[in-house]
Write an enzyme that holds these catalytic residues in place. Structure first.
Site, mmCIF file in Angstrom:
data_model
loop_
_atom_site.group_PDB
_atom_site.id
_atom_site.type_symbol
_atom_site.label_atom_id
_atom_site.label_comp_id
_atom_site.label_asym_id
_atom_site.label_seq_id
_atom_site.Cartn_x
_atom_site.Cartn_y
_atom_site.Cartn_z
ATOM 1 N N HIS A 121 0.842 -1.206 0.000
ATOM 2 C CA HIS A 121 0.000 0.000 0.000
ATOM 3 C C HIS A 121 0.873 1.251 0.000
ATOM 4 C CE1 HIS A 121 -3.139 -2.653 2.171
ATOM 5 N NE2 HIS A 121 -3.648 -2.376 0.985
ATOM 6 N N LYS A 168 -16.547 -7.084 2.808
ATOM 7 C CA LYS A 168 -16.028 -8.455 2.850
ATOM 8 C C LYS A 168 -16.187 -9.098 4.223
ATOM 9 C CE LYS A 168 -12.059 -7.089 0.924
ATOM 10 N NZ LYS A 168 -10.693 -7.118 0.412
ATOM 11 N N ARG A 201 -1.785 -6.230 -8.156
ATOM 12 C CA ARG A 201 -0.646 -7.101 -7.843
ATOM 13 C C ARG A 201 -0.504 -8.231 -8.861
ATOM 14 N NH1 ARG A 201 -2.756 -8.315 -1.979
ATOM 15 N NH2 ARG A 201 -4.511 -8.511 -3.394
ATOM 16 N N SER A 215 -2.887 -7.762 3.078
ATOM 17 C CA SER A 215 -3.200 -7.541 4.499
ATOM 18 C C SER A 215 -3.591 -8.849 5.171
ATOM 19 C CB SER A 215 -4.359 -6.547 4.627
ATOM 20 O OG SER A 215 -3.993 -5.306 4.098
#
Ligand code: PNS
Length: 171
Positions: free
Chosen positions: A25, A49, A99, A136
C-alpha cells in the site's frame, strides 16, 4: 468529466480497507503522490467483505504515521459507496494497485461500476514486484501465528500490530 475535455488530475483518492496497511500500500501511495497534486487515502469504515481486525482508529493511526513524510497525502475515511465519497471529495480519479492477474478481474468490474456511478475513472498502478505476494490478510495470518512480518509492513504498523497482539493475549 472526460467527455472530450482535457482532464487535469489534481486530487486522487486511494481507497481501501487497510486492515492493516502494508508496504505494498505504502509503495502505491508514494508513487501516486508523485503523480497527483493531492492524494487522499480513504479508509472504508465497514468493508463489505468481513469485519476488520483493526478498528478505524487503529487503521487511521497506522496510515497517518506511515505517510507522515508525504506533504500532499492525507488520510480520511468513508462509509457507504466509494462513488459517492469520490464525488463529495471532488476528486478526479480513483487510484488502485494491481498485484496479480486475479486482482484485475474484480478491479475491472469495480472500475466500470464506479465510473457509471460517479464518472470518476480508476487509474491502476502495478504493484512493485517485491510486494506482489503481500496482502493484508496474509500479513495478519503470519503475524498472529508468530511469524516475522517486519519486511512487509511500515514500522508504525508493526508497532500497532504488536500492541494489538499483546492486548489480545491478555484477554
Ligand atoms: O482494500 P480493499 O478491501 O480491497 O478495498 C476495497 C474497497 C474499499 C475499495 C471497496 O470495498 C469499496 O469501494 N467499498 C465501498 C463500497 C462500494 O462503493 N462498493 C461498490 C464498489 S464498485
Amino acid at each position: 468529466m472526460t467527455n472530450g475535455k482535457l482532464l487535469r488530475v489534481t486530487r486522487a483518492v486511494y481507497p481501501g480497507s487497510f486492515d492493516p496497511p502494508t508496504n505494498g500500500h505504502l509503495d502505491v501511495i508514494e508513487r501516486a503522490a508523485r503523480c497527483f497534486g493531492e492524494l487522499v487515502v480513504a479508509i472504508v469504515v465497514n468493508p463489505q467483505k468481513r469485519a476488520p481486525m483493526f478498528s478505524l482508529e487503529e487503521r487511521e493511526k497506522m496510515l497517518t504515521a506511515s505517510v507522515a513524510g508525504l506533504d500532499n497525502v492525507r488520510v480520511e475515511h468513508f462509509r457507504g459507496l466509494l462513488a459517492d465519497y469520490v464525488r463529495a471529495a471532488q476528486a478526479d480519479v480513483i487510484v488502485k494497485g494491481l498485484r496479480v492477474i486475479s486482482d484485475f478481474e474484480s478491479e475491472m468490474s469495480a472500475a466500470l461500476m464506479n465510473r457509471s456511478l460517479s464518472d470518476a475513472d480508476t487509474l491502476f498502478l502495478m504493484s512493485d514486484q517485491r510486494y506482489s505476494f503481500v496482502s493484508s490478510s496474509l500479513v495478519k495470518e503470519v503475524f498472529f501465528l508468530g511469524g516475522d512480518v517486519a519486511a512487509f509492513v511500515p514500522e508504525p504498523v508493526l508497532r500497532v500490530m504488536a500492541e494489538k497482539r499483546t492486548h489480545l493475549q491478555r484477554r
